[in-house]
Design a protein around this motif. Structure first.
Motif, PDB file in Angstrom:
ATOM      1  N   ALA A   1       0.729  -1.072  -0.076  1.00  0.00           N
ATOM      2  CA  ALA A   1      -0.322   0.461  -0.575  1.00  0.00           C
ATOM      3  C   ALA A   1       0.452   1.045  -0.029  1.00  0.00           C
ATOM      4  O   ALA A   1       1.839   1.761   0.397  1.00  0.00           O
ATOM      5  N   ARG A   2       0.554   2.103  -0.357  1.00  0.00           N
ATOM      6  CA  ARG A   2       0.978   3.504  -0.400  1.00  0.00           C
ATOM      7  C   ARG A   2       1.622   3.981   1.226  1.00  0.00           C
ATOM      8  O   ARG A   2       2.653   4.811   1.593  1.00  0.00           O
ATOM      9  N   SER A   3       0.222   3.814   1.509  1.00  0.00           N
ATOM     10  CA  SER A   3       1.395   4.190   3.013  1.00  0.00           C
ATOM     11  C   SER A   3       0.317   3.565   3.705  1.00  0.00           C
ATOM     12  O   SER A   3      -1.167   3.043   3.714  1.00  0.00           O
ATOM     13  N   GLU A   4       0.476   3.833   6.223  1.00  0.00           N
ATOM     14  CA  GLU A   4      -0.899   2.926   6.154  1.00  0.00           C
ATOM     15  C   GLU A   4      -2.444   3.429   6.276  1.00  0.00           C
ATOM     16  O   GLU A   4      -2.708   2.907   6.503  1.00  0.00           O
ATOM     17  N   ALA A   5      -2.306   4.650   6.632  1.00  0.00           N
ATOM     18  CA  ALA A   5      -2.861   5.384   6.181  1.00  0.00           C
ATOM     19  C   ALA A   5      -4.565   5.160   4.854  1.00  0.00           C
ATOM     20  O   ALA A   5      -5.389   5.231   5.285  1.00  0.00           O
TER      21      ALA A   5
ATOM     22  N   ALA B   1       9.925   3.974   6.672  1.00  0.00           N
ATOM     23  CA  ALA B   1       8.810   3.139   7.140  1.00  0.00           C
ATOM     24  C   ALA B   1       8.805   2.269   5.677  1.00  0.00           C
ATOM     25  O   ALA B   1       8.106   0.807   5.270  1.00  0.00           O
ATOM     26  N   SER B   2       9.895   2.306   4.849  1.00  0.00           N
ATOM     27  CA  SER B   2       9.524   1.980   3.535  1.00  0.00           C
ATOM     28  C   SER B   2       9.912   0.692   3.065  1.00  0.00           C
ATOM     29  O   SER B   2      11.302  -0.039   3.702  1.00  0.00           O
ATOM     30  N   ARG B   3       9.798  -0.641   3.084  1.00  0.00           N
ATOM     31  CA  ARG B   3      10.027  -1.575   3.114  1.00  0.00           C
ATOM     32  C   ARG B   3       9.020  -2.771   1.567  1.00  0.00           C
ATOM     33  O   ARG B   3       8.096  -3.025   1.242  1.00  0.00           O
TER      34      ARG B   3
END
Length: 319
Positions: free
Chosen positions: A141-145, A171-173
């Motif tokens: 996904a692009r971000s947690e949000a 946090a990029s994985r």
């Protein structure tokens, strides 16, 4: 299969940025059971019929759950589910059907999801856990949000089997598809759902690694998987030089420009990472990515040329 069931919206809540989660109960009757990977057809308030995967635990009493991503470039079906639907409203839906079922073969499962493509796979994770079967879930996904079921997946007993892959920042994985496939036990089954480029990347990676096609299962999630059968040619104008490049139906913009000596940095080539993001100066975009927000897509001022195309006869790009 017709829209023979009537359901009532008993709960509607925001699940993630641009995504609402709906709980649907039978209107005076119990709803048919379903298996992991199943979906229902839903007549949206706009009148359009759309398909949504069932994302609650299979085989348990309770309402159906569906998650709806607002599609800025769609034809109003998803927007009406967001804007015109309220708790207490009723919808006509079909009985569940399943073209993406879990294999009964023994062995581990490797689940790949991108964006809203998580919906059938979260039900698969629940089913596999309940059956005591080994699995790993990779979720991009692009971000947690913008990650549906983030908290649910982190709190479930199988949380240690879930790998999140977010784009950008500390946090990029980024997902290494080849490494994930190589780490799977012998005889494992692969399941993948998301946009067309993501599915193609997993399928291609599995083929290169020698996986039998029969052990690679995929579903083009409705509303995300682009129907390429109607793709046509269009022109891309490079504003800085004035050059015009013709884009053929079966070639991406990045591929066509590279052939003309115009290189655009790319990474995932799946519309997930945003590396190839460019400005659009004129024209309408047929967005097929998971990176831009619905509002950003609706503005038609930027695009990911690795997967998106033109909805107009030409696009003028800031290149």
């Amino acid at each position: 299969m017709g829209l023979d069931l009537v359901v009532k919206v008993v709960r509607k809540r925001v699940e993630a940025e641009g995504i609402v989660l709906l709980d649907l109960e039978g209107d005076g009757a119990a709803l048919p059971a379903f298996t992991a990977g199943a979906h229902i057809d839903v007549k949206t308030p706009s009148g359009a019929v759309r398909q949504y995967s069932l994302c609650g635990p299979p085989g348990q009493p309770g309402p159906y759950q569906i998650a709806v991503l607002r599609e800025a470039s769609g034809r109003g079906g998803s927007a009406s589910m967001h804007d015109a639907l309220a708790e207490g409203d009723r919808l006509a839906v079909s009985a569940p059907r399943n073209h993406f079922a879990l294999s009964e073969a023994p062995g581990a499962s490797l689940l790949f999801a991108a964006g809203i493509g998580i919906t059938p796979l979260v039900a698969m994770a629940e089913a596999l856990h309940a059956q005591g079967r080994e699995f790993t879930l990779h979720y991009c996904a692009r971000s947690e949000a913008r990650t549906a079921f983030l908290h649910r997946l982190r709190e479930r007993p199988y949380a240690g089997r879930v790998r999140f892959h977010f784009d950008g920042g500390e946090a990029s994985r980024q997902l290494d598809i080849a490494a994930a496939l190589a780490a799977a036990p012998d005889g494992a089954q692969v399941y993948v759902c998301g946009p067309q480029p993501f599915i193609a990347a997993v399928r291609d990676g599995a083929a290169r690694a020698g996986w039998p096609a029969a052990r690679v299962h995929f579903e083009h999630f409705s509303g995300l998987a682009a129907d390429t059968s109607g793709d046509g040619s269009f022109d891309v104008v490079l504003s800085r030089s004035g050059r015009t490049v013709r884009i053929a139906p079966d070639v991406s913009i990045t591929q066509a420009l590279a052939a003309e000596g115009v290189a655009i940095d790319t990474s995932c080539e799946q519309g997930v990472c945003g590396t190839c993001l460019i400005r659009v100066l004129e024209g309408e975009v047929d967005h097929r990515d998971l990176y831009l927000t619905p509002e950003e897509q609706a503005s038609h001022t930027q695009m990911l040329p690795c997967c998106s195309r033109a909805a107009s006869a030409r696009l003028v790009l800031d290149l």
